[in-house]
Scaffold this active site. Structure first.
Site, PDB file in Angstrom:
ATOM      1  CG  LEU A  72       2.650   2.125  -1.684  1.00  0.00           C
ATOM      2  CD1 LEU A  72       1.187   1.995  -2.055  1.00  0.00           C
ATOM      3  CD2 LEU A  72       2.793   2.843  -0.342  1.00  0.00           C
ATOM      4  CB  CYS A 128      -3.285   1.914  -3.351  1.00  0.00           C
ATOM      5  SG  CYS A 128      -2.420   2.001  -1.791  1.00  0.00           S
ATOM      6  CE  LYS A 163      -0.118  10.523   2.926  1.00  0.00           C
ATOM      7  NZ  LYS A 163       1.204   9.958   3.258  1.00  0.00           N
TER       8      LYS A 163
END
Length: 301
Positions: A72, A128, A163
């Site tokens: 990311l 994440c 998501k």
């Protein structure tokens, strides 16, 4: 012929958008694609501060797809606000900002910074690693997902799309947890954790050892999860995972997706998104479909 779809009160000109991390913030592709032809542009993940990402190598090809462990990497929310949002505002498309973070506070900071910006939707990347939970992704435990969704929903000015990670035992449990916590929509699937080893060097192909598998290889898994989730919740589901052409996109719509996102195929064919928009229109014309919403969840038992 009407190609418009609605996600959480936001009307898209058509159901095709970009998948986060595969399209930058649209600038890189604007020479190939008229961004106004897309239902929405989803930005690369944005954090509260710049992230350097993982060491290289961090991309590897696989059969029918690719592995990535970019980590990311992004320039942070300040650059998005100053550079990317003004650029995207020039086009007749909706703007969806993908938000990432290492703690709940990281996410909340970005969400609050974007509160007054001309952004239509926020997509929250819960794949994440949660540093306070021993690097287990926020989206891998239902209670963690519920907690972060509810906290973000309280602060967000825009509707939020959660998501979801496919790296879970039961996708419907996660979908229901996000809906119960106030999510306005879901997007799925994020990448599937994979690994590749170079047998000649006897080393991992990625410096991170593992990476996210995307591309056509994951499409059957994605279609199955979109079908399950869209039948488990009442909020819209945005489907993604291996969409290469209009037939793939229609398959996701029939499974229950209200819209679709094109990811890895952007690297193979920079024109893919617009070709898929045109392909859906051709499919509708061929089959006498007046409104694209007629396709959503229309698969027959």
């Amino acid at each position: 012929m009407n190609t418009k779809v609605e996600i959480a009160g936001v009307v898209l000109n058509n159901p095709v958008m970009t998948a986060s991390g595969t399209f930058g913030s649209g600038m890189e592709y604007s020479d190939f694609v008229d961004l106004s032809r897309l239902g929405a542009v989803v930005t690369k993940g944005v954090a509260n501060v710049p992230w350097p990402g993982n060491p290289t190598p961090r991309v590897a090809e696989t059969y029918g797809g690719m592995l990535n462990a970019i980590g990311l990497q992004n320039p942070g929310v300040d650059v998005l606000i100053e550079r990317d949002i003004p650029f995207l505002r020039k086009y007749d498309t909706k703007i969806i900002v993908n938000v990432c973070g290492k703690t709940v506070e990281d996410y909340l900071e970005v969400v609050e910074r974007l509160g007054e910006e001309p952004v239509d939707l926020l997509e929250i990347n819960v794949s994440c690693p949660n540093v306070k939970e021993g690097a287990i992704a926020f989206g891998q435990k239902a209670d963690s997902l519920y907690d972060i969704t509810s906290q973000i929903k309280r602060k967000a000015k825009q509707p939020i799309i959660m998501k979801l990670s496919p790296n879970v035992t039961d996708i419907t449990e996660m979908a229901k947890a996000a809906e119960a916590a106030g999510a306005d929509a879901l997007s799925m699937i994020n990448t599937i954790t994979g690994m590749k080893i170079d047998i000649h060097r006897r080393k991992f192909a990625l410096a991170n050892k593992t990476g996210g598998l995307s591309g056509p290889a994951i499409k059957p898994v994605a279609v199955r999860m979109v079908y399950q989730a869209s039948h488990a919740v009442k909020i819209p589901v945005i489907g993604m995972g291996g969409i290469a052409d209009a037939e793939d996109a229609v398959e996701f719509l029939l499974a229950g997706a209200s819209a679709v996102a094109v990811g890895a195929m952007n690297f193979v064919n920079p024109y893919a998104t617009v070709e898929i928009v045109e392909g859906i229109e051709a499919y509708m014309k061929k089959h006498g479909i007046e409104n694209v919403t007629e396709l959503i969840g229309a698969v027959e038992d």
